[in-house]
Design a protein around this motif. Structure first.
Motif, PDB file in Angstrom:
ATOM      1  N   LEU A  12     -29.921   0.422  29.808  1.00 40.70           N
ATOM      2  CA  LEU A  12     -30.129  -0.820  29.059  1.00 40.70           C
ATOM      3  C   LEU A  12     -29.444  -2.009  29.709  1.00 40.70           C
ATOM      4  O   LEU A  12     -29.271  -3.055  29.075  1.00 40.70           O
ATOM      5  CB  LEU A  12     -29.622  -0.641  27.620  1.00 40.70           C
ATOM      6  N   ALA A  13     -29.081  -1.874  30.977  1.00 39.37           N
ATOM      7  CA  ALA A  13     -28.398  -2.959  31.688  1.00 39.37           C
ATOM      8  C   ALA A  13     -29.226  -4.237  31.661  1.00 39.37           C
ATOM      9  O   ALA A  13     -30.454  -4.196  31.786  1.00 39.37           O
ATOM     10  CB  ALA A  13     -28.130  -2.547  33.136  1.00 39.37           C
ATOM     11  N   MET A  14     -28.558  -5.360  31.480  1.00 41.50           N
ATOM     12  CA  MET A  14     -29.189  -6.684  31.504  1.00 41.50           C
ATOM     13  C   MET A  14     -30.190  -6.863  30.354  1.00 41.50           C
ATOM     14  O   MET A  14     -31.082  -7.700  30.425  1.00 41.50           O
ATOM     15  CB  MET A  14     -29.878  -6.934  32.852  1.00 41.50           C
ATOM     16  N   GLU A  15     -30.019  -6.112  29.274  1.00 44.11           N
ATOM     17  CA  GLU A  15     -30.885  -6.254  28.105  1.00 44.11           C
ATOM     18  C   GLU A  15     -30.133  -6.736  26.876  1.00 44.11           C
ATOM     19  O   GLU A  15     -30.649  -6.668  25.754  1.00 44.11           O
ATOM     20  CB  GLU A  15     -31.608  -4.938  27.819  1.00 44.11           C
ATOM     21  N   GLY A  16     -28.880  -7.178  27.056  1.00 42.89           N
ATOM     22  CA  GLY A  16     -28.143  -7.812  25.975  1.00 42.89           C
ATOM     23  C   GLY A  16     -27.361  -6.896  25.065  1.00 42.89           C
ATOM     24  O   GLY A  16     -26.865  -7.339  24.020  1.00 42.89           O
ATOM     25  N   HIS A  17     -27.181  -5.627  25.424  1.00 36.51           N
ATOM     26  CA  HIS A  17     -26.535  -4.658  24.542  1.00 36.51           C
ATOM     27  C   HIS A  17     -25.057  -4.408  24.844  1.00 36.51           C
ATOM     28  O   HIS A  17     -24.299  -3.996  23.957  1.00 36.51           O
ATOM     29  CB  HIS A  17     -27.261  -3.310  24.631  1.00 36.51           C
ATOM     30  N   ARG A  18     -24.622  -4.594  26.062  1.00 36.02           N
ATOM     31  CA  ARG A  18     -23.359  -4.032  26.526  1.00 36.02           C
ATOM     32  C   ARG A  18     -22.142  -4.499  25.722  1.00 36.02           C
ATOM     33  O   ARG A  18     -21.324  -3.678  25.303  1.00 36.02           O
ATOM     34  CB  ARG A  18     -23.166  -4.375  28.017  1.00 36.02           C
ATOM     35  N   PHE A  19     -21.981  -5.792  25.511  1.00 36.65           N
ATOM     36  CA  PHE A  19     -20.810  -6.280  24.784  1.00 36.65           C
ATOM     37  C   PHE A  19     -20.741  -5.664  23.396  1.00 36.65           C
ATOM     38  O   PHE A  19     -19.684  -5.201  22.954  1.00 36.65           O
ATOM     39  CB  PHE A  19     -20.840  -7.810  24.694  1.00 36.65           C
ATOM     40  N   PHE A  20     -21.856  -5.648  22.697  1.00 43.79           N
ATOM     41  CA  PHE A  20     -21.871  -5.153  21.322  1.00 43.79           C
ATOM     42  C   PHE A  20     -21.618  -3.650  21.270  1.00 43.79           C
ATOM     43  O   PHE A  20     -20.984  -3.155  20.330  1.00 43.79           O
ATOM     44  CB  PHE A  20     -23.184  -5.533  20.653  1.00 43.79           C
ATOM     45  N   ASP A  21     -22.118  -2.917  22.264  1.00 48.84           N
ATOM     46  CA  ASP A  21     -21.796  -1.492  22.347  1.00 48.84           C
ATOM     47  C   ASP A  21     -20.301  -1.283  22.534  1.00 48.84           C
ATOM     48  O   ASP A  21     -19.683  -0.442  21.861  1.00 48.84           O
ATOM     49  CB  ASP A  21     -22.554  -0.843  23.513  1.00 48.84           C
ATOM     50  N   LEU A  22     -19.701  -2.012  23.452  1.00 50.08           N
ATOM     51  CA  LEU A  22     -18.263  -1.853  23.710  1.00 50.08           C
ATOM     52  C   LEU A  22     -17.445  -2.164  22.472  1.00 50.08           C
ATOM     53  O   LEU A  22     -16.453  -1.476  22.181  1.00 50.08           O
ATOM     54  CB  LEU A  22     -17.837  -2.750  24.878  1.00 50.08           C
ATOM     55  N   VAL A  23     -17.844  -3.182  21.724  1.00 49.30           N
ATOM     56  CA  VAL A  23     -17.108  -3.539  20.503  1.00 49.30           C
ATOM     57  C   VAL A  23     -17.219  -2.424  19.479  1.00 49.30           C
ATOM     58  O   VAL A  23     -16.215  -1.999  18.891  1.00 49.30           O
ATOM     59  CB  VAL A  23     -17.623  -4.871  19.927  1.00 49.30           C
ATOM     60  N   ARG A  24     -18.429  -1.919  19.242  1.00 57.98           N
ATOM     61  CA  ARG A  24     -18.576  -0.900  18.199  1.00 57.98           C
ATOM     62  C   ARG A  24     -17.913   0.416  18.590  1.00 57.98           C
ATOM     63  O   ARG A  24     -17.504   1.194  17.716  1.00 57.98           O
ATOM     64  CB  ARG A  24     -20.041  -0.705  17.838  1.00 57.98           C
ATOM     65  N   GLY A  65     -15.067   0.483  20.118  1.00 55.04           N
ATOM     66  CA  GLY A  65     -13.635   0.223  20.172  1.00 55.04           C
ATOM     67  C   GLY A  65     -13.085   0.187  21.586  1.00 55.04           C
ATOM     68  O   GLY A  65     -11.875   0.360  21.795  1.00 55.04           O
ATOM     69  N   LEU A  66     -13.965  -0.056  22.569  1.00 54.23           N
ATOM     70  CA  LEU A  66     -13.567  -0.021  23.978  1.00 54.23           C
ATOM     71  C   LEU A  66     -13.586  -1.392  24.641  1.00 54.23           C
ATOM     72  O   LEU A  66     -13.323  -1.497  25.849  1.00 54.23           O
ATOM     73  CB  LEU A  66     -14.512   0.906  24.758  1.00 54.23           C
ATOM     74  N   ALA A  67     -13.896  -2.443  23.886  1.00 55.29           N
ATOM     75  CA  ALA A  67     -14.123  -3.749  24.508  1.00 55.29           C
ATOM     76  C   ALA A  67     -12.905  -4.266  25.253  1.00 55.29           C
ATOM     77  O   ALA A  67     -13.021  -4.717  26.401  1.00 55.29           O
ATOM     78  CB  ALA A  67     -14.566  -4.759  23.445  1.00 55.29           C
ATOM     79  N   GLN A  68     -11.741  -4.213  24.641  1.00 61.61           N
ATOM     80  CA  GLN A  68     -10.562  -4.785  25.297  1.00 61.61           C
ATOM     81  C   GLN A  68     -10.236  -4.029  26.589  1.00 61.61           C
ATOM     82  O   GLN A  68      -9.994  -4.640  27.642  1.00 61.61           O
ATOM     83  CB  GLN A  68      -9.358  -4.761  24.353  1.00 61.61           C
ATOM     84  N   THR A  69     -10.282  -2.718  26.538  1.00 58.95           N
ATOM     85  CA  THR A  69      -9.977  -1.911  27.726  1.00 58.95           C
ATOM     86  C   THR A  69     -11.028  -2.124  28.821  1.00 58.95           C
ATOM     87  O   THR A  69     -10.693  -2.389  29.981  1.00 58.95           O
ATOM     88  CB  THR A  69      -9.922  -0.419  27.351  1.00 58.95           C
ATOM     89  N   GLU A  70     -12.297  -2.016  28.468  1.00 59.37           N
ATOM     90  CA  GLU A  70     -13.356  -2.055  29.474  1.00 59.37           C
ATOM     91  C   GLU A  70     -13.568  -3.451  30.050  1.00 59.37           C
ATOM     92  O   GLU A  70     -13.798  -3.598  31.257  1.00 59.37           O
ATOM     93  CB  GLU A  70     -14.662  -1.537  28.874  1.00 59.37           C
ATOM     94  N   ILE A  71     -13.517  -4.456  29.206  1.00 64.52           N
ATOM     95  CA  ILE A  71     -13.780  -5.800  29.712  1.00 64.52           C
ATOM     96  C   ILE A  71     -12.633  -6.291  30.580  1.00 64.52           C
ATOM     97  O   ILE A  71     -12.860  -6.928  31.624  1.00 64.52           O
ATOM     98  CB  ILE A  71     -14.099  -6.760  28.554  1.00 64.52           C
ATOM     99  N   ASN A  72     -11.410  -5.981  30.206  1.00 60.97           N
ATOM    100  CA  ASN A  72     -10.291  -6.366  31.073  1.00 60.97           C
ATOM    101  C   ASN A  72     -10.280  -5.552  32.364  1.00 60.97           C
ATOM    102  O   ASN A  72      -9.890  -6.063  33.421  1.00 60.97           O
ATOM    103  CB  ASN A  72      -8.964  -6.229  30.326  1.00 60.97           C
ATOM    104  N   ARG A  73     -10.711  -4.295  32.295  1.00 58.72           N
ATOM    105  CA  ARG A  73     -10.868  -3.523  33.538  1.00 58.72           C
ATOM    106  C   ARG A  73     -11.902  -4.188  34.438  1.00 58.72           C
ATOM    107  O   ARG A  73     -11.716  -4.316  35.651  1.00 58.72           O
ATOM    108  CB  ARG A  73     -11.310  -2.090  33.202  1.00 58.72           C
TER     109      ARG A  73
END
Length: 601
Positions: free
Chosen positions: A531-543, A545-553
Motif C-alpha cells: 500500500l506504499a504511496m496510497e496514503g495509509h502509512r502514517f495512520f497505520d503506524l499511529v493505530r 502504537g509505533l509512530a514515534q519509534t518508526e517515524i523518528n527512526r
C-alpha cells in the motif's frame, strides 16, 4: 458512470460552519424553503445524494450564498498523500524546500494549529458531512419512494458520512459530531452549529457503516455507488482502528468469501498490480470502493479530474508539474529481498538500493542489480528503469532538487502515455487525470484480515492471506519489463524483467514458527510494501502504537540521504494533528470556544 459524483449543487445548501455573515443576516428567515420543497421527492433527493458523492474528491467548491470555498485539490486530496504517506515516511514533500513550505512543516511535525492545510482538510470533510446530513434531512419527508428505496438512499448517505467522519477522526481525533437530527436546516442560527468536540465519535461512525451494510444492495447499477460489501469492509476497518480485532474479523471474512463488486464479480486480486492504478483497467475486481474521476468528458473545466495529485509528477520531461511527492530511500530499501525472496523486516536500510544521488543525467548509471520486490517499480520511478510507457527514467533531469528530497519520482498516480488523450486532463495549471483513488482495495482487505487472524492466534490463516498478496507480486505476468526499443517506449516490451526481481511467499509454517510478534511484524511490513504511496502509512503506524519509534527512526536514517527533513522530530502529541485554530475561533459561544485543542498544541 464517471459523472456520478460531479453534479454541482446550487447555493441553497446551508453551511455547517457559517462565517463572514452579520448577525442580522443570520436571524433572517432563509429564502430556501421553496427550493427544499422542490427537492423533497425521489429525483430531488437523488440529486442531493450525488452532491454528497461529489464532495469525495475534496476539490474546490464554492457556496455562493456565504462565500465559503474549499481547499486546493492537492491540499485536501482524499488519498491523504501529505498526511498519510509523506508524514508516514513513504515519501518526501519534494520540489524545493520553500515551495509549499506548509507541507514541510506538517511532515516534520513542526506545524501548529494555524497551518492553513489543516483548516482546508477540516472544511472539505465537513462539507461532505453537510451534504450527507441535508440528504437525510430531506429524505425523511419524501413521499414518492418506498421504504426500501429510502433505506438504500439513507444507506449511501450514511456510508459517505461515515467516510468523511472517519477521515476527520484519523486526522484530528477530537471532532464534533453533527447529523441530520442535531442540525437545524430551517434556521440559519450560527450557534446551532457550535458544538463541542468532547465525545468519541467512533461509535457513531460504526453505526453509520452498520446501517449501510444492513440496507445497501450487494450490487449497484451505477459504478461508483457504495454497495453492501464496501460498507462491510469500511465497518471492519473502523473496528480495526479501535483494535476490535475479534469484531472486525468475521466482517472481513465475509468480504473475502462472499463479497462482490458493483459489476457482480467476486472480489479478487488482479494479476497485474498496476491495473489498480491505470484508468483503463480501474473499477476492477480488486476495487472494493473507489473515488471516481474522469477527464475530457465534455463537462468543461477540471471538476471531474483527479486534481489531488496535480503537483506530483516528475519535474520537466513530458510533465508540466511539479516535482512533489518523491519516494524516500527508506521506502525504496524496504523492497530489497534476500536470496529466499523475502523482505528484510528489521535491517532493510543495511541493504540499501543503489541510487543516482549526485550523478548527472549525462553521466552513465547502472541501476541496482540485487534482488528486489517487483512492486518497487510500479510504485517508484527510479533512474534507468521503465517509467510506465514514458521511457527510462533519466534521473536528475526529472528531479527538481535531488539534495533536498532525493532522486525518485512518484508513479502510482501517473497516467499512461498511450491513452493520455482520454485520461489526462490539461485544463488546469497542473496535470489532472482520470485515475480513480481506490479507497479500499481487496489487497487491503486481505491484509486487514491477516492482522485480525494473527491477533486471534490463527497464524496459519494470517500467513495464507499475506501469501495471497505476495504470490500476486511473484507472478512474472505483472512485472515491469524492458522496452523492445528504449527510444520508442510505446513500441512494446520484451519478456525480460526490468530489474533483478525475486519475491516469494513466506514458507509454510513461518508465522507459526516465528510466533505472533513475528507474524504481526511481517503483516505490517507487507502493508508498507503493498500500500506504499496510497496514503495509509502514517495512520497505520499511529493505530499500531509505533509512530514515534518508526517515524523518528525514519528521520534518523533519511536525513543521511537528503536535507529536507533534517529537523524532523515526532513526539507523543503528533499522533493527531492540531485542531485548526480558525475552527476554534469560529466555535466561540457565550465567550467560550466550544472546540478544545488536542493535547500538546
Amino acid at each position: 458512470m464517471k459523472t456520478l459524483y460531479h453534479i454541482v449543487l446550487g447555493a441553497s445548501f446551508t453551511a455547517l460552519l457559517l462565517a463572514g455573515c452579520s448577525k442580522s443576516f443570520l436571524e433572517r428567515q432563509p429564502q430556501s424553503t421553496l427550493q427544499e420543497e422542490a427537492l423533497t421527492n425521489k429525483k430531488g433527493v437523488n440529486t442531493l445524494l450525488i452532491g454528497a458523492y461529489a464532495a469525495l474528491d475534496g476539490q474546490d467548491y464554492n457556496d455562493d450564498m456565504i462565500n465559503l470555498s474549499g481547499g486546493s485539490g492537492y491540499a485536501v486530496s482524499p488519498d491523504n498523500w501529505i498526511y498519510g504517506s509523506v508524514a508516514g515516511g513513504d515519501a518526501h514533500k519534494g520540489s524545493d524546500p520553500s515551495d509549499a513550505a506548509s507541507i514541510l512543516q506538517i511532515v516534520t511535525f513542526a506545524a501548529n494549529s494555524s497551518n492553513g492545510f489543516f483548516n482546508d482538510k477540516w472544511r472539505v470533510n465537513y462539507e461532505g458531512i453537510r451534504r450527507c446530513n441535508f440528504t437525510l434531512h430531506v429524505l425523511a419527508n419524501v413521499k414518492d419512494m418506498t421504504d426500501a428505496e429510502k433505506q438504500v438512499i439513507a444507506g449511501e448517505a450514511r456510508f459517505l458520512r461515515g467516510h468523511y467522519y472517519s477521515d476527520l477522526k484519523k486526522l484530528f481525533d477530537k471532532v464534533p459530531w453533527v447529523d441530520e437530527n442535531s442540525t437545524s436546516y430551517q434556521k440559519l442560527i450560527v450557534d446551532d452549529f457550535k458544538l463541542p468536540n468532547d465525545q468519541d465519535i467512533w461509535p457513531m461512525i460504526e453505526a453509520d457503516f452498520k446501517y449501510a451494510a444492513d440496507h445497501l444492495p450487494e450490487t449497484q447499477k451505477e459504478i461508483g455507488r457504495a454497495n453492501k460489501w464496501a460498507a462491510v469492509a469500511y465497518l471492519a476497518k473502523t473496528l480495526l482502528y479501535q483494535s476490535k480485532f475479534a469484531a472486525a474479523m468475521p466482517l472481513l471474512e465475509d468480504v473475502i468469501h462472499s463479497g462482490v463488486t458493483t459489476k457482480g464479480v467476486k472480489f479478487g486480486l488482479m494479476d497485474h498490480f498496476h491495473d489498480n492504478f491505470d484508468a483503463f483497467t480501474e473499477n476492477n475486481k480488486e476495487a472494493v470502493f473507489s473515488i471516481q474521476y474522469s477527464a475530457n468528458d465534455g463537462s468543461g473545466g477540471t471538476g471531474n479530474a483527479n486534481q489531488g495529485q496535480m503537483l506530483n509528477y516528475p519535474y520537466n520531461g513530458p510533465f508540466s508539474c511539479c516535482g512533489f511527492y518523491q519516494p524516500s530511500q527508506d521506502l525504496v530499501n524496504s523492497f530489497r529481498t534476500n536470496d529466499k525472496g523475502l523482505p528484510y523486516l528489521d535491517d532493510f536500510n543495511q541493504h540499501p538500493v543503489k541510487n543516482d544521488m549526485g550523478v548527472s543525467d549525462t553521466v552513465a548509471f547502472t541501476p541496482d542489480n540485487g534482488y528486489l520486490d517487483p512492486r518497487l517499480d510500479w510504485t517508484v520511478g527510479r533512474r534507468g528503469i521503465p517509467f510506465l510507457d514514458w521511457g527510462l527514467h533519466p534521473g536528475m533531469a526529472w528531479v527538481r532538487n535531488q539534495q533536498s528530497a532525493g532522486p525518485y519520482a512518484a508513479l502510482k498516480n501517473v497516467y499512461m502515455q498511450v491513452n493520455q488523450d482520454k485520461f489526462y486532463d490539461g485544463n488546469s495549471w497542473a496535470p489532472g487525470n482520470a485515475i480513480n483513488y481506490v479507497l479500499i482495495r481487496y489487497a487491503d482487505v486481505l491484509l486487514m484480515a491477516a492482522e485480525c487472524q494473527a491477533n486471534a492466534g490463527s497464524l496459519e490463516k494470517a500467513e495464507a492471506y499475506v501469501n495471497m498478496v505476495r504470490e500476486r507480486a511473484a507472478n512474472p505476468v505483472g512485472w515491469v519489463k524492458q522496452y523492445i526499443d528504449p527510444e520508442d517506449p510505446m513500441g512494446g516490451n520484451t519478456e525480460e524483467p526490468a530489474a533483478n526481481y525475486h519475491v516469494s511467499p513466506y514458507p509454510a509454517g513461518a508465522f507459526a514458527g516465528g510466533g505472533k510478534d513475528y507474524a504481526l511484524k511481517a503483516i505490517r511490513f507487507e502493508r508498507k510494501l503493498e500500500l506504499a504511496m496510497e496514503g495509509h502509512r502514517f495512520f497505520d503506524l499511529v493505530r499500531w502504537g509505533l509512530a514515534q519509534t518508526e517515524i523518528n527512526r525514519y528521520f534518523n536514517y533519511e536525513k543521511t540521504v537528503t536535507s529536507d527533513i533534517a529537523t524532523g522530530n515526532f513526539s507523543a502529541r503528533n499522533k493527531y494533528y492540531p485542531i485548526p485554530q480558525r475552527q476554534i475561533d469560529l466555535s466561540v459561544k457565550n465567550g467560550t470556544s466550544q472546540l478544545k485543542q488536542n493535547p500538546g498544541y
